[in-house]
Enzyme design. Structure first.
Site, PDB file in Angstrom:
ATOM      1  N   ASN A 124     -21.873  23.626  53.263  1.00 16.53           N
ATOM      2  CA  ASN A 124     -21.629  23.455  51.828  1.00 16.53           C
ATOM      3  C   ASN A 124     -22.754  22.600  51.242  1.00 16.53           C
ATOM      4  OD1 ASN A 124     -20.671  23.043  49.276  1.00 16.53           O
ATOM      5  ND2 ASN A 124     -18.988  21.690  49.880  1.00 16.53           N
ATOM      6  N   LYS A 132     -23.383  22.025  48.169  1.00 19.80           N
ATOM      7  CA  LYS A 132     -22.998  21.335  46.921  1.00 19.80           C
ATOM      8  C   LYS A 132     -24.102  21.502  45.863  1.00 19.80           C
ATOM      9  CE  LYS A 132     -20.376  18.242  49.810  1.00 19.80           C
ATOM     10  NZ  LYS A 132     -19.515  17.102  49.887  1.00 19.80           N
ATOM     11  N   HIS A 166     -11.995  22.807  46.705  1.00 17.95           N
ATOM     12  CA  HIS A 166     -12.680  21.665  47.336  1.00 17.95           C
ATOM     13  C   HIS A 166     -12.265  20.386  46.608  1.00 17.95           C
ATOM     14  CE1 HIS A 166     -15.854  18.964  48.671  1.00 17.95           C
ATOM     15  NE2 HIS A 166     -16.054  19.804  49.664  1.00 17.95           N
ATOM     16  N   GLU A 209     -13.902  18.002  45.598  1.00 21.00           N
ATOM     17  CA  GLU A 209     -14.778  17.639  44.484  1.00 21.00           C
ATOM     18  C   GLU A 209     -14.446  18.455  43.233  1.00 21.00           C
ATOM     19  OE1 GLU A 209     -18.452  17.938  46.684  1.00 21.00           O
ATOM     20  OE2 GLU A 209     -17.831  16.189  47.832  1.00 21.00           O
ATOM     21  N   GLU A 246      -9.550  18.995  54.790  1.00 16.98           N
ATOM     22  CA  GLU A 246     -10.584  18.041  54.421  1.00 16.98           C
ATOM     23  C   GLU A 246      -9.956  16.778  53.833  1.00 16.98           C
ATOM     24  OE1 GLU A 246     -14.410  20.309  54.130  1.00 16.98           O
ATOM     25  OE2 GLU A 246     -13.727  19.957  52.102  1.00 16.98           O
ATOM     26  N   GLY A 251     -18.127  12.917  52.849  1.00 22.91           N
ATOM     27  CA  GLY A 251     -19.332  12.229  52.383  1.00 22.91           C
ATOM     28  C   GLY A 251     -19.300  10.726  52.586  1.00 22.91           C
ATOM     29  N   SER A 298     -17.405  14.498  57.105  1.00 23.19           N
ATOM     30  CA  SER A 298     -18.385  13.732  57.886  1.00 23.19           C
ATOM     31  C   SER A 298     -18.626  14.311  59.283  1.00 23.19           C
ATOM     32  CB  SER A 298     -17.967  12.260  57.972  1.00 23.19           C
ATOM     33  OG  SER A 298     -17.945  11.696  56.670  1.00 23.19           O
TER      34      SER A 298
HETATM   35  C1  PEP Z   1     -17.666  18.931  52.358  1.00 23.05           C
HETATM   36  O1  PEP Z   1     -18.530  19.121  51.530  1.00 23.05           O
HETATM   37  O2  PEP Z   1     -16.672  19.680  52.362  1.00 23.05           O
HETATM   38  C2  PEP Z   1     -17.826  17.867  53.335  1.00 23.05           C
HETATM   39  C3  PEP Z   1     -16.943  17.799  54.300  1.00 23.05           C
HETATM   40  O3  PEP Z   1     -18.878  17.016  53.182  1.00 23.05           O
HETATM   41  P1  PEP Z   1     -19.460  15.990  54.285  1.00 23.05           P
HETATM   42  O4  PEP Z   1     -19.692  16.802  55.550  1.00 23.05           O
HETATM   43  O5  PEP Z   1     -20.719  15.476  53.705  1.00 23.05           O
HETATM   44  O6  PEP Z   1     -18.429  14.946  54.516  1.00 23.05           O
END
Ligand code: PEP
Length: 245
Positions: free
Chosen positions: A10, A12, A94, A96, A164, A170, A207
């Site tokens: 992803n 983003k 997601h 976000e 998630e 992040g 992460s």
């Molecule tokens: C994500 O964008 O869904 C995500 C898990 O980001 P990160 O791996 O940076 O935590």
């Protein structure tokens, strides 16, 4: 047959046309590994990336879509437009979007319907905030998100779900083995009752890095990883793809 891992990148709101060689290098690496690999670049890169990735094992996806098939929705993008630009998957719900854009489950469900109408495979994200986990509400939150974000139209269609935890995205904080296994088990059980014929991959996201990917991907029930930050460079993403073998 054991399920192949789905390793999803992803990107983003990161990536300009100059990042196309990264996609090419990811495709080269994906050829020699067992997992399914998909990149979710910003929508602006989809057509360019589609050209670069055609004929490779790497699939492309959008990061969101509108719930309507078309019309007067300035700044939005439809599922059919994603499909037309080369996407075969789309991430929906997601955190976000849920938290940054205040998208409720009911809107996510309508977007899932739009994705299916355009023949896109949805990856629906669910996850609790830190406050919800601390308050002991994780099971209720995940169950509600599953119930209200996954419409009946999914019956008989291919789709995936990504667990998630919002507090792990992040932040560098990864959920514990027990937290991941419990959440993925809950999702698997719920899905097998609601959509008995379905065999979705249940991903973990939050992460995931080269240092923890092999461990996470071996946990019971984990069908792949949704990777944000560590998917932006070949150096970090290549070992995560390899960890899925
Ligand atoms: C994500 O964008 O869904 C995500 C898990 O980001 P990160 O791996 O940076 O935590």
């Amino acid at each position: 047959m054991p399920q192949r891992h789905l390793i999803a990148a992803n990107w983003k709101m990161n990536g300009l046309a100059a990042a196309l060689p990264v996609a090419e290098a990811i495709a080269e690496i994906a050829r020699s590994h067992a997992s399914d690999v998909a990149i979710f670049p910003p929508a602006t890169l989809l057509p360019l990336m589609h050209r670069v990735l055609e004929g490779t094992p790497v699939r492309l996806g959008g990061q969101d879509c509108h719930y309507m098939d078309g019309g007067a929705y300035t700044g939005d993008i439809s599922a059919a437009q994603l499909r037309d630009a080369g996407a075969s998957l789309v991430i929906l719900g997601h955190s976000e979007r849920r938290h940054g854009h205040l998208e409720p489950c009911e809107l996510v469900a309508r977007k899932v319907g739009a994705a299916l109408r355009a023949d896109l495979i949805p990856i629906v994200c669910i996850g609790e905030t830190l406050d919800q986990r601390k308050a002991g509400k994780t099971v209720d939150v995940l169950t509600k998100q599953l119930r209200d974000s996954l419409p009946d139209d999914l019956d008989g269609r291919e789709f995936h779900v990504s667990y998630e935890p919002v507090w792990a995205i992040g932040t560098g904080m990864i959920a514990s083995d027990a937290q991941i296994v419990e959440a993925i088990g809950l999702i698997r059980t719920w899905l097998s009752e609601r959509f008995p014929g379905a065999n979705p991959n249940i991903l973990y996201g939050g992460s995931v890095k080269p240092s923890n990917a092999a461990h996470v991907l071996k946990l019971s029930g984990v069908g792949g990883a949704l990777v944000g930050g560590a998917s932006l460079t070949v150096e970090e993403f290549a070992p995560i793809i390899a960890a899925g073998d």
